[in-house]
Design a protein around this motif. Sequence first.
Motif, mmCIF file in Angstrom:
data_model
loop_
_atom_site.group_PDB
_atom_site.id
_atom_site.type_symbol
_atom_site.label_atom_id
_atom_site.label_comp_id
_atom_site.label_asym_id
_atom_site.label_seq_id
_atom_site.Cartn_x
_atom_site.Cartn_y
_atom_site.Cartn_z
ATOM 1 N N MET A 74 -78.564 75.994 5.837
ATOM 2 C CA MET A 74 -79.727 76.594 5.180
ATOM 3 C C MET A 74 -80.675 77.167 6.234
ATOM 4 O O MET A 74 -81.874 77.224 6.043
ATOM 5 N N GLY A 75 -80.093 77.571 7.379
ATOM 6 C CA GLY A 75 -80.918 78.134 8.433
ATOM 7 C C GLY A 75 -81.975 77.162 8.894
ATOM 8 O O GLY A 75 -81.724 75.976 9.104
ATOM 9 N N GLY A 76 -83.191 77.653 9.018
ATOM 10 C CA GLY A 76 -84.279 76.854 9.551
ATOM 11 C C GLY A 76 -84.744 75.721 8.670
ATOM 12 O O GLY A 76 -85.562 74.900 9.093
ATOM 13 N N SER A 77 -84.242 75.647 7.442
ATOM 14 C CA SER A 77 -84.601 74.540 6.559
ATOM 15 C C SER A 77 -83.517 73.471 6.502
ATOM 16 O O SER A 77 -83.653 72.475 5.779
ATOM 17 N N ALA A 78 -82.436 73.644 7.251
ATOM 18 C CA ALA A 78 -81.285 72.750 7.140
ATOM 19 C C ALA A 78 -81.632 71.302 7.477
ATOM 20 O O ALA A 78 -81.208 70.371 6.777
ATOM 21 N N ALA A 79 -82.371 71.078 8.536
ATOM 22 C CA ALA A 79 -82.645 69.697 8.971
ATOM 23 C C ALA A 79 -83.451 68.939 7.929
ATOM 24 O O ALA A 79 -83.185 67.755 7.670
ATOM 25 N N GLU A 80 -84.444 69.599 7.345
ATOM 26 C CA GLU A 80 -85.233 68.947 6.303
ATOM 27 C C GLU A 80 -84.364 68.629 5.087
ATOM 28 O O GLU A 80 -84.470 67.549 4.485
ATOM 29 N N ALA A 81 -83.486 69.562 4.707
ATOM 30 C CA ALA A 81 -82.570 69.307 3.593
ATOM 31 C C ALA A 81 -81.623 68.164 3.927
ATOM 32 O O ALA A 81 -81.286 67.348 3.062
ATOM 33 N N MET A 82 -81.192 68.086 5.181
ATOM 34 C CA MET A 82 -80.279 67.023 5.595
ATOM 35 C C MET A 82 -80.952 65.652 5.584
ATOM 36 O O MET A 82 -80.294 64.636 5.339
ATOM 37 N N LEU A 337 -89.394 70.215 14.100
ATOM 38 C CA LEU A 337 -90.572 69.921 13.274
ATOM 39 C C LEU A 337 -90.588 68.441 12.899
ATOM 40 O O LEU A 337 -91.642 67.791 12.906
ATOM 41 N N LEU A 338 -89.420 67.907 12.582
ATOM 42 C CA LEU A 338 -89.309 66.486 12.241
ATOM 43 C C LEU A 338 -89.588 65.600 13.443
ATOM 44 O O LEU A 338 -90.287 64.585 13.331
ATOM 45 N N VAL A 339 -89.059 65.964 14.598
ATOM 46 C CA VAL A 339 -89.288 65.175 15.816
ATOM 47 C C VAL A 339 -90.783 65.081 16.112
ATOM 48 O O VAL A 339 -91.313 64.000 16.394
ATOM 49 N N GLU A 340 -91.481 66.201 16.016
ATOM 50 C CA GLU A 340 -92.918 66.187 16.304
ATOM 51 C C GLU A 340 -93.682 65.394 15.255
ATOM 52 O O GLU A 340 -94.624 64.649 15.591
ATOM 53 N N ALA A 341 -93.309 65.527 13.990
ATOM 54 C CA ALA A 341 -93.979 64.758 12.939
ATOM 55 C C ALA A 341 -93.823 63.262 13.185
ATOM 56 O O ALA A 341 -94.786 62.485 13.043
ATOM 57 N N VAL A 342 -92.630 62.827 13.561
ATOM 58 C CA VAL A 342 -92.391 61.408 13.853
ATOM 59 C C VAL A 342 -93.253 60.944 15.018
ATOM 60 O O VAL A 342 -93.877 59.878 14.971
ATOM 61 N N ARG A 343 -93.298 61.720 16.069
ATOM 62 C CA ARG A 343 -94.093 61.323 17.238
ATOM 63 C C ARG A 343 -95.574 61.223 16.895
ATOM 64 O O ARG A 343 -96.268 60.317 17.363
ATOM 65 N N GLN A 344 -96.061 62.136 16.103
ATOM 66 C CA GLN A 344 -97.465 62.072 15.702
ATOM 67 C C GLN A 344 -97.741 60.814 14.887
ATOM 68 O O GLN A 344 -98.747 60.116 15.109
ATOM 69 N N VAL A 375 -90.218 67.871 3.653
ATOM 70 C CA VAL A 375 -90.091 66.417 3.796
ATOM 71 C C VAL A 375 -91.483 65.833 4.028
ATOM 72 O O VAL A 375 -92.241 66.336 4.865
ATOM 73 N N VAL A 376 -91.808 64.790 3.300
ATOM 74 C CA VAL A 376 -93.057 64.047 3.498
ATOM 75 C C VAL A 376 -92.727 62.731 4.186
ATOM 76 O O VAL A 376 -91.857 61.981 3.718
ATOM 77 N N LEU A 377 -93.406 62.456 5.287
ATOM 78 C CA LEU A 377 -93.193 61.235 6.064
ATOM 79 C C LEU A 377 -94.480 60.437 6.133
ATOM 80 O O LEU A 377 -95.586 61.018 6.108
ATOM 81 N N GLY A 378 -94.360 59.118 6.256
ATOM 82 C CA GLY A 378 -95.562 58.295 6.345
ATOM 83 C C GLY A 378 -95.323 56.995 7.074
ATOM 84 O O GLY A 378 -94.193 56.533 7.230
ATOM 85 N N VAL A 379 -96.427 56.394 7.548
ATOM 86 C CA VAL A 379 -96.391 55.085 8.198
ATOM 87 C C VAL A 379 -97.498 54.217 7.645
ATOM 88 O O VAL A 379 -98.513 54.714 7.139
ATOM 89 N N ASP A 380 -97.310 52.902 7.759
ATOM 90 C CA ASP A 380 -98.366 51.939 7.433
ATOM 91 C C ASP A 380 -99.076 51.583 8.730
ATOM 92 O O ASP A 380 -98.439 51.229 9.722
#
Length: 381
Positions: A74-82, A337-344, A375-380
């Motif tokens: 899905m091009g640039g959206s593939a990782a989020e879909a995966m 994008l996912l890697v940076e979101a996780v690090r933040q 993709v929505v990510l979160g932490v406690d």
Amino acid sequence: MTVAIVGAAESDLGVTGRSILTLQTQAVTRALADAGLTLADVDGLATTGVARFSTTQLGEYLGLAPRWVDSTFMGGSAAEAMVARASQAIEAGQASVVVVSFASNQRSARSRSLAGVLEEHVPEAQFETPYGPLFPISYYAMAANAYLHAYGGTRAQLAEFAIAAREWALRNPAAFRHGAGPLSVADVLDAPMVSTPLTTAHCCLVTDGGGAVVLTRLDRARDLRRMPVEVLGYGERSVNTSMTAVDDLTANAGAVAAGAEAFARAGITAADVDVLEVYDSFTITAALTVEALGFCGRGEVLDFVQDGRIRPGGALPLNTSGGGLSYCHPGQLGVLLLVEAVRQLRGEAGERQVPGARTAVAHGTGGIFSAHATVVLGVDR
């Protein structure tokens, strides 16, 4: 059962002189090490970018025989879909540890391998090729022109996305433009014109690089090395191939639908988001995505991002790594994008860290506003 990202890492970036499989291996093994896991723990693999049989080739190279694979393109959206597919597979018991990865050596190889895809493979080409569009920039330039015509605003306002991305990149030692200095409006507008109204400064980088994230069950994640980052929600849409069939070039309808679905699944609104990572192949890509995800109303985004709102210290930290415009763009930015979101969310972003970040959104865009995944990510905390 809840799923979490437990490892995240980049490969070498920039101009590496390395093969795609080497960069993929770097990303995968670094992400596993980040999680405190090894290749022996992996029974799920999701990737594109290596070959037509991406998971088969990468799995063999890594010595894996995964029981679950995904090579959805899905091009640039593939990782989020995966990430969505991997979460579902883990919840269904099809896999216990899944790695999602991508890498490309397009700059070292001096290749833009996706160029010409539109002209060669879709029926709309007969109506578009005679006009000589540059793929994909002329199509994004059409969207930018349509937006400026429909809603007003200026090229100088659109330049804010490039300027803000550079401000973030100056805080990221891994960014390709880390040492390049800040951008001004004049720098963006006076750069060489590629396809009106977009200059080279409105366009993403061409670099090598890649990344990987590792997912597993939340109950297992709590016993691993890093703070687990929960996958709270996801959504996707595939809406068009090129723009011939698109009624409104400014609507970004696929992002509207994918974002709404992901936010609803996560039980959040735009007001709850602390960090936003969106695909910025061009400044207009980021602009229309911010608007489509509901952070402002239709026709408002160029005014919305002024006064430093998306820069460091602003109310909406956007593309905090520097994004595709100033950090890295290896052909598909989605996994980074996912890697940076996780690090933040784990508080590991150093000088560019957003204080107290608890909720992050990553949104990938593939093709010509064609495929979308959020993709929505979160932490406690």
